[in-house]
Every structure is written in structure tokens, then in C-alpha cells.
Design a protein around this motif. Structure first.
Motif, short mmCIF file in Angstrom:
data_model
loop_
_atom_site.label_atom_id
_atom_site.label_comp_id
_atom_site.label_asym_id
_atom_site.label_seq_id
_atom_site.Cartn_x
_atom_site.Cartn_y
_atom_site.Cartn_z
N TYR A 6 73.01 49.32 49.71
CA TYR A 6 72.89 50.10 48.49
C TYR A 6 71.94 49.36 47.56
N LEU A 33 82.54 55.01 53.01
CA LEU A 33 81.66 54.70 51.90
C LEU A 33 81.85 55.73 50.80
N CYS A 40 71.19 54.64 49.37
CA CYS A 40 72.07 54.15 50.43
C CYS A 40 71.43 54.48 51.77
#
Length: 163
Positions: free
Chosen positions: A30, A130, A141
Motif C-alpha cells: 500500500y 485486506l 494497493c
């Protein structure tokens, strides 16, 4: 018969090695940019790396006062075994790759099939852990090569069960 045995063994060894190597490295990254105009942290960025066993967070500060950008690491934290479900996914991948290796070396296609399937399905399940709202708030991401190595290793174990 001898050629198929060597091929099965080779595919299962390569596949289980790739799964284990993939587990050692991050699966998803990320990047969280922060634009706080006029403050000390105006050009700061957080980098988060997630794998089944480790969560790593790095805060950096970028200053372009000179001709070159200077990147300063403000903080770096790593958390081992941060989530019980993700650790269970990692352990299932390890057990699955071990079963695939055993099945490939012993010419037991069912054992390889079970091991490869367990490793593949748990690797596919990991992205569901996630946060789902990251796309809406501007966070980048993306999967990294650790995730792709584990998937490729799981697929090779499944292929070794069919040769």
C-alpha cells in the motif's frame, strides 16, 4: 514411467520451493500519500507491506529543496503474526506445499492434489482479508512478487499431481 516420475518430482520440488520463498516476502503493498500543505510533513508517505506473517509500515518524508530529492525515513515498524487468520493462511500454504512435495516424491497424485489445492485456495483467500475501502480513499494497493510466486508454486504443485 521413469520420465513421469522425474518430472513429477521436479515440478513438486520447484512448486513447494516457490511457495515457501513467496511466503518470506510481502504479498501486497500500500502507498498512502499525505498532502498536508504548509506543515513539516507536507510530502510524507506511508508504505505498508502485508504478508501472511508480517505487517511492515514505513513512514518517509520527501524534500526537494535541492536539485535531487532527499528521502528520509521517519519511522519503520514491523509486526510479526499480526493477525491470526493471515497466519493460519501462511501455515496452510506451508502445509499444502509440504504435502505437494511429499506427494510428488512418492508418486501419490491425490496427496499432491490436496496439498496444491489447499495452498492455492488459501492464497486466493488472502486478498479478502485486506481492507475493502482502500480504493475509495485514494490508496494504491497492488500485489507484489511474493504473492505471485506463491500462486505459481501452488499451480506447479497442482500440475505435478496431473503428470
Amino acid at each position: 514411467m521413469r520420465v513421469a516420475f522425474d518430472k513429477r518430482r521436479l515440478l513438486s520440488v520447484i512448486g513447494s520451493s516457490l511457495v515457501i520463498i513467496g511466503l518470506l516476502f510481502p504479498w501486497f503493498n500500500y502507498h498512502l500519500p499525505q498532502h498536508l500543505g504548509g506543515s513539516r510533513f507536507a510530502n510524507s508517505m506511508a508504505h505498508i507491506s502485508v504478508s501472511p506473517f508480517v505487517l511492515s509500515i514505513t513512514l518517509t518524508l520527501t524534500s526537494n529543496r535541492s536539485l535531487y530529492e532527499n528521502i528520509e525515513v521517519l519511522s519503520h515498524k514491523s509486526f510479526f503474526f499480526y493477525n491470526s487468520v493471515s497466519s493460519l493462511i501462511g501455515l496452510t500454504c506451508i502445509v499444502g506445499s509440504t504435502l505437494g512435495l511429499i506427494g510428488g516424491c512418492m508418486q501419490r497424485s491425490r496427496i499432491s492434489l490436496i496439498g496444491g489445492s489447499a495452498s492455492l485456495f488459501t492464497a486466493f483467500f488472502f486478498p479478502f482479508l485486506l481492507p475493502s475501502s482502500v480504493l475509495f480513499i485514494g490508496i494504491n494497493c497492488y500485489p507484489t512478487w511474493g504473492f505471485w510466486l506463491s500462486l505459481l508454486g501452488s499451480i506447479l504443485i497442482l500440475v505435478s499431481s496431473r503428470t
